[in-house]
Design a protein around this motif. Structure first.
Motif, PDB file in Angstrom:
ATOM      1  N   GLU A  95       0.782  -1.308  -0.204  1.00  0.00           N
ATOM      2  CA  GLU A  95      -0.064  -0.003   0.152  1.00  0.00           C
ATOM      3  C   GLU A  95       0.850   1.164   0.040  1.00  0.00           C
ATOM      4  O   GLU A  95       0.644   2.185  -0.741  1.00  0.00           O
ATOM      5  CB  GLU A  95      -1.146  -0.040   1.234  1.00  0.00           C
ATOM      6  CG  GLU A  95      -2.046  -1.013   1.091  1.00  0.00           C
ATOM      7  CD  GLU A  95      -2.977  -0.948   2.125  1.00  0.00           C
ATOM      8  OE1 GLU A  95      -2.933   0.046   3.140  1.00  0.00           O
ATOM      9  OE2 GLU A  95      -3.770  -1.916   2.680  1.00  0.00           O
ATOM     10  N   THR A  96       1.945   1.422   0.918  1.00  0.00           N
ATOM     11  CA  THR A  96       2.551   2.492   0.861  1.00  0.00           C
ATOM     12  C   THR A  96       3.564   2.627  -0.502  1.00  0.00           C
ATOM     13  O   THR A  96       3.526   3.874  -0.906  1.00  0.00           O
ATOM     14  CB  THR A  96       3.974   2.306   1.967  1.00  0.00           C
ATOM     15  OG1 THR A  96       3.316   1.968   3.087  1.00  0.00           O
ATOM     16  CG2 THR A  96       5.105   3.494   1.746  1.00  0.00           C
ATOM     17  N   ASP A  97       3.781   1.696  -1.432  1.00  0.00           N
ATOM     18  CA  ASP A  97       4.462   1.615  -2.339  1.00  0.00           C
ATOM     19  C   ASP A  97       3.494   2.229  -3.436  1.00  0.00           C
ATOM     20  O   ASP A  97       3.665   2.941  -4.344  1.00  0.00           O
ATOM     21  CB  ASP A  97       5.174   0.362  -3.082  1.00  0.00           C
ATOM     22  CG  ASP A  97       6.062  -0.208  -2.309  1.00  0.00           C
ATOM     23  OD1 ASP A  97       6.804   0.759  -1.557  1.00  0.00           O
ATOM     24  OD2 ASP A  97       6.583  -1.224  -2.312  1.00  0.00           O
ATOM     25  N   LYS A  98       2.211   1.936  -3.271  1.00  0.00           N
ATOM     26  CA  LYS A  98       1.081   2.211  -4.353  1.00  0.00           C
ATOM     27  C   LYS A  98       0.940   3.884  -3.854  1.00  0.00           C
ATOM     28  O   LYS A  98       0.916   4.702  -5.100  1.00  0.00           O
ATOM     29  CB  LYS A  98      -0.331   1.701  -3.926  1.00  0.00           C
ATOM     30  CG  LYS A  98      -0.233   0.311  -4.627  1.00  0.00           C
ATOM     31  CD  LYS A  98      -1.910  -0.069  -4.139  1.00  0.00           C
ATOM     32  CE  LYS A  98      -2.008  -1.571  -4.513  1.00  0.00           C
ATOM     33  NZ  LYS A  98      -3.253  -2.038  -4.349  1.00  0.00           N
ATOM     34  N   TYR A  99       1.134   4.336  -2.713  1.00  0.00           N
ATOM     35  CA  TYR A  99       0.796   5.531  -2.432  1.00  0.00           C
ATOM     36  C   TYR A  99       2.059   6.515  -2.803  1.00  0.00           C
ATOM     37  O   TYR A  99       1.891   7.636  -3.389  1.00  0.00           O
ATOM     38  CB  TYR A  99       0.360   6.035  -0.895  1.00  0.00           C
ATOM     39  CG  TYR A  99      -0.817   5.433  -0.421  1.00  0.00           C
ATOM     40  CD1 TYR A  99      -2.022   5.628  -1.213  1.00  0.00           C
ATOM     41  CD2 TYR A  99      -0.963   4.605   0.844  1.00  0.00           C
ATOM     42  CE1 TYR A  99      -3.189   5.188  -0.856  1.00  0.00           C
ATOM     43  CE2 TYR A  99      -2.144   4.203   1.229  1.00  0.00           C
ATOM     44  CZ  TYR A  99      -3.161   4.380   0.595  1.00  0.00           C
ATOM     45  OH  TYR A  99      -4.493   4.025   0.882  1.00  0.00           O
ATOM     46  N   LYS A 100       3.138   5.896  -2.735  1.00  0.00           N
ATOM     47  CA  LYS A 100       4.460   6.581  -3.283  1.00  0.00           C
ATOM     48  C   LYS A 100       4.257   6.803  -4.665  1.00  0.00           C
ATOM     49  O   LYS A 100       4.655   7.918  -5.179  1.00  0.00           O
ATOM     50  CB  LYS A 100       5.608   5.651  -2.703  1.00  0.00           C
ATOM     51  CG  LYS A 100       6.005   5.973  -1.382  1.00  0.00           C
ATOM     52  CD  LYS A 100       7.427   5.201  -1.040  1.00  0.00           C
ATOM     53  CE  LYS A 100       7.734   5.372   0.523  1.00  0.00           C
ATOM     54  NZ  LYS A 100       8.995   4.674   0.644  1.00  0.00           N
ATOM     55  N   SER A 101       3.873   5.858  -5.490  1.00  0.00           N
ATOM     56  CA  SER A 101       3.924   6.040  -6.873  1.00  0.00           C
ATOM     57  C   SER A 101       2.881   6.860  -7.282  1.00  0.00           C
ATOM     58  O   SER A 101       2.856   7.651  -8.192  1.00  0.00           O
ATOM     59  CB  SER A 101       3.444   4.718  -7.265  1.00  0.00           C
ATOM     60  OG  SER A 101       2.372   4.115  -7.013  1.00  0.00           O
TER      61      SER A 101
END
Length: 114
Positions: A95-101
Motif C-alpha cells: 500500500e505504501t508503494d502504491k501511495y508513493k507511486s
C-alpha cells in the motif's frame, strides 16, 4: 563292669557334646536370623524412602511437562501472531508503494501543469 561304665561315660560325654554343639549352633543361627531381620528392616526403610523420592520426582516431572505444554502452546500462538504481523507488514508495504507511486504521479502532473 569297666566296659559298661566306660561305655556309659562315653555315651554321656557324646550326648553332652552333642547338646552343647546343638545349643551353640542354635545360638549362631539365631544371631544370623536377627542380623538378617535387621538388614531386611533397613532395606525396607531404604526402599520406602526411595519410593517417596521417586513419587516426589514424578510429580515434579509431571508439573514440568505441563509447563512445557503451556509454553509450547504459547509459542505456537506467538508464531501465528508473528505470521499475521508479517502479512500485515507486507500488505502495508504494498500500500505504501502504491501511495508513493501515486504521489510521484501527482507530483509529475503538478510539475507538468506548472
Amino acid at each position: 563292669m569297666f566296659d559298661s561304665n566306660l561305655m556309659k561315660w562315653f555315651l554321656i560325654t557324646v550326648f553332652i557334646l552333642f547338646v552343647l554343639y546343638m545349643a551353640i549352633k542354635t545360638l549362631y543361627f539365631k544371631s544370623v536370623a536377627e542380623k538378617e531381620e535387621r538388614t531386611s528392616a533397613s532395606m525396607k526403610l531404604t526402599l520406602q524412602e526411595a519410593e517417596i523420592l521417586i513419587q516426589k520426582h514424578q510429580l515434579q516431572l509431571q508439573r514440568a511437562l505441563g509447563n512445557i505444554d503451556l509454553l509450547t502452546q504459547e509459542l505456537n500462538n506467538l508464531k501465528n501472531e508473528l505470521k499475521t504481523l508479517k502479512q500485515r507488514n507486507t500488505q502495508y508495504r504494498v500500500e505504501t508503494d502504491k501511495y508513493k507511486s501515486r504521489i510521484r504521479d501527482l507530483e509529475q502532473k503538478i510539475e507538468a501543469l506548472l
